[in-house]
Design an enzyme around this catalytic site. Sequence first.
Site, PDB file in Angstrom:
ATOM      1  N   GLY A 129       0.833  -1.207   0.000  1.00  0.00           N
ATOM      2  CA  GLY A 129       0.000   0.000   0.000  1.00  0.00           C
ATOM      3  C   GLY A 129       0.862   1.250   0.000  1.00  0.00           C
ATOM      4  NE  ARG A 165      -3.706  -7.157  -7.785  1.00  0.00           N
ATOM      5  CZ  ARG A 165      -4.396  -6.701  -8.816  1.00  0.00           C
ATOM      6  NH1 ARG A 165      -5.126  -7.485  -9.526  1.00  0.00           N
ATOM      7  NH2 ARG A 165      -4.336  -5.426  -9.140  1.00  0.00           N
ATOM      8  N   GLY A 166       2.195  -8.040  -5.980  1.00  0.00           N
ATOM      9  CA  GLY A 166       3.474  -8.200  -6.667  1.00  0.00           C
ATOM     10  C   GLY A 166       4.442  -9.142  -5.978  1.00  0.00           C
ATOM     11  N   GLY A 169       6.494  -2.108   3.252  1.00  0.00           N
ATOM     12  CA  GLY A 169       6.059  -2.453   4.603  1.00  0.00           C
ATOM     13  C   GLY A 169       6.535  -3.842   5.000  1.00  0.00           C
ATOM     14  CG  ASP A 170       3.902  -6.055   7.385  1.00  0.00           C
ATOM     15  OD1 ASP A 170       3.523  -5.528   6.321  1.00  0.00           O
ATOM     16  OD2 ASP A 170       3.114  -6.465   8.248  1.00  0.00           O
ATOM     17  N   GLY A 171       5.285  -6.813   4.496  1.00  0.00           N
ATOM     18  CA  GLY A 171       5.248  -7.785   3.387  1.00  0.00           C
ATOM     19  C   GLY A 171       6.438  -7.586   2.460  1.00  0.00           C
ATOM     20  CB  THR A 211       3.545   0.729   6.601  1.00  0.00           C
ATOM     21  OG1 THR A 211       2.168   0.557   6.975  1.00  0.00           O
ATOM     22  CG2 THR A 211       4.387   0.470   7.836  1.00  0.00           C
ATOM     23  CB  ILE A 212      -0.253   4.857   6.926  1.00  0.00           C
ATOM     24  CG1 ILE A 212      -1.233   3.721   6.665  1.00  0.00           C
ATOM     25  CG2 ILE A 212       0.010   5.682   5.683  1.00  0.00           C
ATOM     26  CD1 ILE A 212      -2.667   4.201   6.437  1.00  0.00           C
ATOM     27  CG  ASP A 213      -0.693  -0.210   8.550  1.00  0.00           C
ATOM     28  OD1 ASP A 213      -1.533   0.679   8.341  1.00  0.00           O
ATOM     29  OD2 ASP A 213      -0.629  -1.262   7.890  1.00  0.00           O
ATOM     30  CG  ASP A 270       2.552  -2.662  10.807  1.00  0.00           C
ATOM     31  OD1 ASP A 270       3.313  -2.119   9.974  1.00  0.00           O
ATOM     32  OD2 ASP A 270       1.631  -3.421  10.474  1.00  0.00           O
ATOM     33  CG  MET A 314      -6.714   2.127   6.777  1.00  0.00           C
ATOM     34  SD  MET A 314      -5.782   2.425   5.257  1.00  0.00           S
ATOM     35  CE  MET A 314      -7.004   1.948   4.031  1.00  0.00           C
ATOM     36  N   GLY A 315      -4.579   0.477   9.976  1.00  0.00           N
ATOM     37  CA  GLY A 315      -3.525   0.056  10.911  1.00  0.00           C
ATOM     38  C   GLY A 315      -3.284  -1.438  10.946  1.00  0.00           C
ATOM     39  NE  ARG A 316      -2.585  -5.959   6.955  1.00  0.00           N
ATOM     40  CZ  ARG A 316      -3.643  -6.249   6.195  1.00  0.00           C
ATOM     41  NH1 ARG A 316      -4.249  -5.305   5.498  1.00  0.00           N
ATOM     42  NH2 ARG A 316      -4.084  -7.468   6.100  1.00  0.00           N
ATOM     43  CG  HIS A 375      -7.769   3.248   0.454  1.00  0.00           C
ATOM     44  ND1 HIS A 375      -8.935   2.557   0.694  1.00  0.00           N
ATOM     45  CD2 HIS A 375      -6.802   2.321   0.291  1.00  0.00           C
ATOM     46  CE1 HIS A 375      -8.691   1.259   0.649  1.00  0.00           C
ATOM     47  NE2 HIS A 375      -7.406   1.087   0.414  1.00  0.00           N
ATOM     48  NE  ARG A 395      -2.635   3.076   1.029  1.00  0.00           N
ATOM     49  CZ  ARG A 395      -3.117   1.892   0.612  1.00  0.00           C
ATOM     50  NH1 ARG A 395      -3.396   0.956   1.484  1.00  0.00           N
ATOM     51  NH2 ARG A 395      -3.287   1.663  -0.657  1.00  0.00           N
TER      52      ARG A 395
HETATM   53  O1  F6P Z   1      -0.817  -1.465   5.219  1.00  0.00           O
HETATM   54  C1  F6P Z   1      -1.359  -0.251   4.838  1.00  0.00           C
HETATM   55  C2  F6P Z   1      -2.829  -0.337   4.705  1.00  0.00           C
HETATM   56  O2  F6P Z   1      -3.288   0.943   4.342  1.00  0.00           O
HETATM   57  C3  F6P Z   1      -3.563  -0.898   5.919  1.00  0.00           C
HETATM   58  O3  F6P Z   1      -3.693   0.042   6.940  1.00  0.00           O
HETATM   59  C4  F6P Z   1      -4.856  -1.362   5.307  1.00  0.00           C
HETATM   60  O4  F6P Z   1      -5.429  -2.423   6.013  1.00  0.00           O
HETATM   61  C5  F6P Z   1      -4.428  -1.839   3.965  1.00  0.00           C
HETATM   62  O5  F6P Z   1      -3.200  -1.211   3.663  1.00  0.00           O
HETATM   63  C6  F6P Z   1      -5.418  -1.556   2.868  1.00  0.00           C
HETATM   64  O6  F6P Z   1      -4.938  -2.104   1.705  1.00  0.00           O
HETATM   65  P1  F6P Z   1      -5.637  -1.962   0.295  1.00  0.00           P
HETATM   66  O7  F6P Z   1      -5.007  -0.775  -0.383  1.00  0.00           O
HETATM   67  O8  F6P Z   1      -5.308  -3.233  -0.375  1.00  0.00           O
HETATM   68  O9  F6P Z   1      -7.100  -1.747   0.513  1.00  0.00           O
END
Ligand code: F6P
Length: 358
Positions: free
Chosen positions: A10, A73-74, A114-116, A137-139, A141, A181-183, A282, A285
Amino acid sequence: MKIAVNTGGGDAPGLNAAIRAATVAALKQGWEVYGIRNGYGSLFTDDPLVKLTHEKVHGITMLGGTFLGSANRGNPFEMPVKQSDGSVKAVDRSDELVKRMKDLGIEALVAIGGDGSMIIANKLSKKGIPVVGVPKTIDNDIVGCEITLGFDTACSIATEAIDRISTTAESHQRVMIVEVMGRYAGWIALHSGLAASADIILIPEIPFSLDSVCNKIKQIQSFGREHAIVVVAEGAKEKGKSHFVKGKAVGQAEQLGGLAEYLEKKIAEQTGKETRSVVLGHQQRGGSPSAFDRLISLRFGTEAIRALAEKDFNKMIVMQQNELRRIPLNEVAGSYRAVHLDCDTVMTARDLGKSLGD
Ligand code: F6P
């Protein structure tokens, strides 16, 4: 040296500043710099790279998004591939990807994500690609980081939105629930909820009870105030239950959401108060990065190039006590940084009489 810059996952405010910083610092080393279009997936296409020059990255520090494009999806280790029967399966195409990078002459990679993305960067490093990670990441984390690029801006956006929601809540004597957000981490909810003086803040790290939330609303009412603000992290969960999931596509992280809507009904039923829910989504972001995010993005981006120049590979740049450090990607990948329950921000919330739902 010929290097590539990738932005994955993201997007977050500050990405363009980080791309610019890495590019300018690398050009200063006399290197060639390429941006990967729309994440690693494009490396399987004919035209995956964009040459980064001073002209190309001029004037982008203040712009939101990533001009390279990004994708959720990358992941080359789990690429969604359509099967002959129409179904989609996750396929490991990492060896192809590494070969493609080598064929393109890419000698090192700056992986901004981010983490991924750090899991992918770590795996690519084990397959022989020298990598330096930049935490985005905005999260907020990512393990090892005290702050990630994008978090400060997202918190400001959420805070301003909650401020605005508070005035309409007061006019209509309503309970307003704001989902941020924040997962699986509650950083955005905790920080923006406190900054915007929310009454109740629900974060994934502290499972909540509906009774506790509704009792707080009734208590506020008993003190003579008819409106209340509840800020919820999308990953917060009720005691004994799991977080709300909207969906899960092959090769992608699960999509969270639905808690605010659930609470809207439950709180209205249990308190008799008119209740509304808002999902900020979003917009957290998007838009221009704050001065803080611009600066850490520039610092992270140039430090990544210094790390590559020193051949200090397979590290991620972090900021700890306002100083840049490099930590092994191995230590970062596969985990996340939750809010510590004894941190001073949680204590601040409790000492200010906020309900954390427990
Ligand atoms: O990891 C960043 C984030 O914005 C999360 O806070 C949120 O759950 C997710 O990405 C949303 O992702 P997408 O853009 O796939 O909806």
